[in-house]
Design a protein around this motif. Structure first.
Motif, mmCIF file in Angstrom:
data_model
loop_
_atom_site.group_PDB
_atom_site.id
_atom_site.type_symbol
_atom_site.label_atom_id
_atom_site.label_comp_id
_atom_site.label_asym_id
_atom_site.label_seq_id
_atom_site.Cartn_x
_atom_site.Cartn_y
_atom_site.Cartn_z
ATOM 1 N N ASP A 96 0.847 -1.193 0.000
ATOM 2 C CA ASP A 96 0.000 0.000 0.000
ATOM 3 C C ASP A 96 0.882 1.242 0.000
ATOM 4 O OD1 ASP A 96 -2.238 -1.541 0.103
ATOM 5 O OD2 ASP A 96 -2.566 -1.307 2.261
ATOM 6 N N SER A 97 0.484 2.188 -0.805
ATOM 7 C CA SER A 97 1.241 3.440 -0.794
ATOM 8 C C SER A 97 0.806 4.260 0.419
ATOM 9 C CB SER A 97 0.995 4.243 -2.075
ATOM 10 O OG SER A 97 -0.300 4.786 -2.065
ATOM 11 N N ILE A 98 1.621 5.239 0.742
ATOM 12 C CA ILE A 98 1.330 6.065 1.910
ATOM 13 C C ILE A 98 0.048 6.854 1.714
ATOM 14 C CG2 ILE A 98 2.660 8.101 1.256
ATOM 15 C CD1 ILE A 98 3.652 8.057 4.227
ATOM 16 N N LYS A 99 -0.227 7.189 0.438
ATOM 17 C CA LYS A 99 -1.463 7.936 0.156
ATOM 18 C C LYS A 99 -2.702 7.077 0.395
ATOM 19 C CE LYS A 99 0.046 11.573 -2.902
ATOM 20 N NZ LYS A 99 -0.230 12.318 -4.093
ATOM 21 N N GLU A 100 -2.592 5.779 0.167
ATOM 22 C CA GLU A 100 -3.741 4.887 0.408
ATOM 23 C C GLU A 100 -3.964 4.684 1.898
ATOM 24 O OE1 GLU A 100 -2.766 1.395 -1.813
ATOM 25 O OE2 GLU A 100 -3.206 2.339 -3.734
ATOM 26 N N ARG A 101 -2.856 4.598 2.668
ATOM 27 C CA ARG A 101 -2.984 4.364 4.106
ATOM 28 C C ARG A 101 -3.548 5.593 4.823
ATOM 29 N NH1 ARG A 101 2.722 1.742 5.243
ATOM 30 N NH2 ARG A 101 3.005 3.839 6.027
ATOM 31 N N TYR A 102 -3.222 6.778 4.333
ATOM 32 C CA TYR A 102 -3.686 8.017 4.960
ATOM 33 C C TYR A 102 -4.549 8.803 3.975
ATOM 34 C CZ TYR A 102 -0.088 6.967 8.415
ATOM 35 O OH TYR A 102 0.672 6.367 9.369
ATOM 36 N N ALA A 103 -5.562 8.161 3.437
ATOM 37 C CA ALA A 103 -6.411 8.776 2.414
ATOM 38 C C ALA A 103 -7.125 10.023 2.953
ATOM 39 C CB ALA A 103 -7.418 7.768 1.891
ATOM 40 N N ASP A 104 -7.632 9.952 4.184
ATOM 41 C CA ASP A 104 -8.326 11.106 4.760
ATOM 42 C C ASP A 104 -7.395 12.313 4.857
ATOM 43 O OD1 ASP A 104 -10.562 9.545 5.045
ATOM 44 O OD2 ASP A 104 -10.224 9.118 7.182
ATOM 45 N N LEU A 105 -6.178 12.073 5.294
ATOM 46 C CA LEU A 105 -5.204 13.146 5.436
ATOM 47 C C LEU A 105 -4.936 13.804 4.087
ATOM 48 C CD1 LEU A 105 -2.082 13.154 7.587
ATOM 49 C CD2 LEU A 105 -1.802 13.632 5.187
ATOM 50 N N ALA A 149 -5.556 18.007 -0.073
ATOM 51 C CA ALA A 149 -5.944 18.384 -1.436
ATOM 52 C C ALA A 149 -6.997 19.495 -1.416
ATOM 53 C CB ALA A 149 -6.482 17.157 -2.186
ATOM 54 N N GLU A 150 -7.815 19.554 -0.370
ATOM 55 C CA GLU A 150 -8.812 20.616 -0.234
ATOM 56 C C GLU A 150 -8.171 21.946 0.148
ATOM 57 O OE1 GLU A 150 -11.711 19.344 2.608
ATOM 58 O OE2 GLU A 150 -12.370 17.656 1.393
ATOM 59 N N GLY A 151 -6.884 21.910 0.456
ATOM 60 C CA GLY A 151 -6.186 23.154 0.782
ATOM 61 C C GLY A 151 -6.172 23.453 2.278
ATOM 62 N N LYS A 152 -6.450 22.471 3.102
ATOM 63 C CA LYS A 152 -6.436 22.676 4.551
ATOM 64 C C LYS A 152 -4.991 22.818 5.034
ATOM 65 C CE LYS A 152 -10.867 21.881 5.028
ATOM 66 N NZ LYS A 152 -11.827 22.748 5.544
ATOM 67 N N SER A 153 -4.810 23.534 6.134
ATOM 68 C CA SER A 153 -3.469 23.718 6.698
ATOM 69 C C SER A 153 -3.077 22.475 7.484
ATOM 70 C CB SER A 153 -3.447 24.934 7.618
ATOM 71 O OG SER A 153 -4.240 24.688 8.760
ATOM 72 N N VAL A 154 -1.788 22.393 7.792
ATOM 73 C CA VAL A 154 -1.277 21.241 8.535
ATOM 74 C C VAL A 154 -1.931 21.180 9.912
ATOM 75 C CG1 VAL A 154 0.801 20.237 9.537
ATOM 76 C CG2 VAL A 154 0.896 21.221 7.249
ATOM 77 N N ASP A 155 -2.093 22.339 10.544
ATOM 78 C CA ASP A 155 -2.729 22.364 11.865
ATOM 79 C C ASP A 155 -4.183 21.881 11.785
ATOM 80 O OD1 ASP A 155 -0.469 23.376 13.167
ATOM 81 O OD2 ASP A 155 -1.008 25.453 12.669
ATOM 82 N N SER A 156 -4.898 22.336 10.761
ATOM 83 C CA SER A 156 -6.294 21.926 10.589
ATOM 84 C C SER A 156 -6.393 20.416 10.339
ATOM 85 C CB SER A 156 -6.911 22.700 9.424
ATOM 86 O OG SER A 156 -8.187 22.225 9.142
ATOM 87 N N ILE A 157 -5.501 19.898 9.531
ATOM 88 C CA ILE A 157 -5.493 18.446 9.244
ATOM 89 C C ILE A 157 -5.207 17.675 10.524
ATOM 90 C CG2 ILE A 157 -4.272 16.632 8.000
ATOM 91 C CD1 ILE A 157 -3.838 18.687 5.739
ATOM 92 N N ALA A 158 -4.249 18.172 11.318
ATOM 93 C CA ALA A 158 -3.894 17.495 12.562
ATOM 94 C C ALA A 158 -5.085 17.454 13.512
ATOM 95 C CB ALA A 158 -2.713 18.200 13.219
ATOM 96 N N LYS A 159 -5.832 18.546 13.605
ATOM 97 C CA LYS A 159 -6.996 18.576 14.494
ATOM 98 C C LYS A 159 -8.092 17.623 14.027
ATOM 99 C CE LYS A 159 -6.396 23.272 16.172
ATOM 100 N NZ LYS A 159 -6.882 24.648 16.101
ATOM 101 N N GLN A 160 -8.332 17.596 12.706
ATOM 102 C CA GLN A 160 -9.443 16.792 12.182
ATOM 103 C C GLN A 160 -9.127 15.296 12.185
ATOM 104 O OE1 GLN A 160 -10.729 18.309 8.403
ATOM 105 N NE2 GLN A 160 -11.360 20.277 9.261
ATOM 106 N N THR A 161 -7.879 14.924 11.955
ATOM 107 C CA THR A 161 -7.538 13.494 11.884
ATOM 108 C C THR A 161 -7.080 12.941 13.215
ATOM 109 O OG1 THR A 161 -5.266 14.005 11.218
ATOM 110 C CG2 THR A 161 -6.885 13.639 9.456
ATOM 111 N N GLY A 162 -6.690 13.805 14.139
ATOM 112 C CA GLY A 162 -6.208 13.334 15.432
ATOM 113 C C GLY A 162 -4.745 12.916 15.388
#
Length: 190
Positions: A145-154, A159-172
């Motif tokens: 599995d590629s890393i993109k498949e394992r962390y598809a949500d991230l 890709a939606e243009g979210k910031s790293v901090d926003s991604i960290a909050k939403q994915t945990g």
């Protein structure tokens, strides 16, 4: 010359004139009439000067009030500018602290990234050991599995243009881990 000096001189002249003039009988009406005219003229002139002085005093008082109001406005503006300056200095200090914290987080994220790599290696060690023990036929290589498949949500959030901090909050996932995963995906693509 000042108007008051002129008045005093004219008054002194009138008094001197009155003393020099011989006393005349009531029969000499025209001379007395001339003195009365001069007295009334002087009184009228003094009344005009007094009115002019009152008007001048009033104008000076108005100018003083206007100057006080202008001074008050300037003091208010100065206080507002001082408050703005203080706010800007506070913002600058806060931003400097944030940059310092970001730099320390960036330094610590390198340690977090190494820890993440070590944990991924540790987690994948049993799978690697199993794969080595199993005999795999050469015709079908193992699909990884590629890393993109394992962390598809991230990657969807990225890709939606979210910031790293926003991604960290939403994915945990911690911020440093998110950065590491994104960097690993870039390396995987190249």
């Amino acid at each position: 010359m000042s108007p008051w000096i002129i008045i005093v001189i004219l008054g002194a002249c009138a008094i001197a004139y009155a003393l020099i003039m011989p006393k005349k009988d009531k029969v000499q009406g025209p001379g007395q009439h001339l003195v009365q005219e001069m007295e009334s003229t002087l009184e009228h002139y003094m009344a005009e000067i007094e009115n002019d002085n009152d008007a001048l005093i009033q104008r000076v008082a108005e100018m003083k009030g206007e100057a006080a109001a202008a001074d008050q406005r300037m003091q208010t503006q100065l206080q507002e500018l001082q408050q703005r300056l203080a706010e800007l200095e506070n913002r600058k200090m806060i931003e400097a602290e944030m940059h310092a914290n970001a730099a320390s987080i960036h330094n610590s994220s390198g340690l977090q990234a190494q820890a993440l790599v070590d944990s991924v290696r540790f987690e994948s060690a049993p799978e690697v050991a199993e794969a080595n023990l199993q005999v795999v036929e050469p015709e079908s290589p193992p699909v990884r599995d590629s890393i993109k498949e394992r962390y598809a949500d991230l990657f969807n959030l990225y890709a939606e243009g979210k910031s790293v901090d926003s991604i960290a909050k939403q994915t945990g996932i911690q911020r440093g881990e998110v950065q590491l995963i994104l960097q690993l995906a870039e390396r995987e693509e190249s």
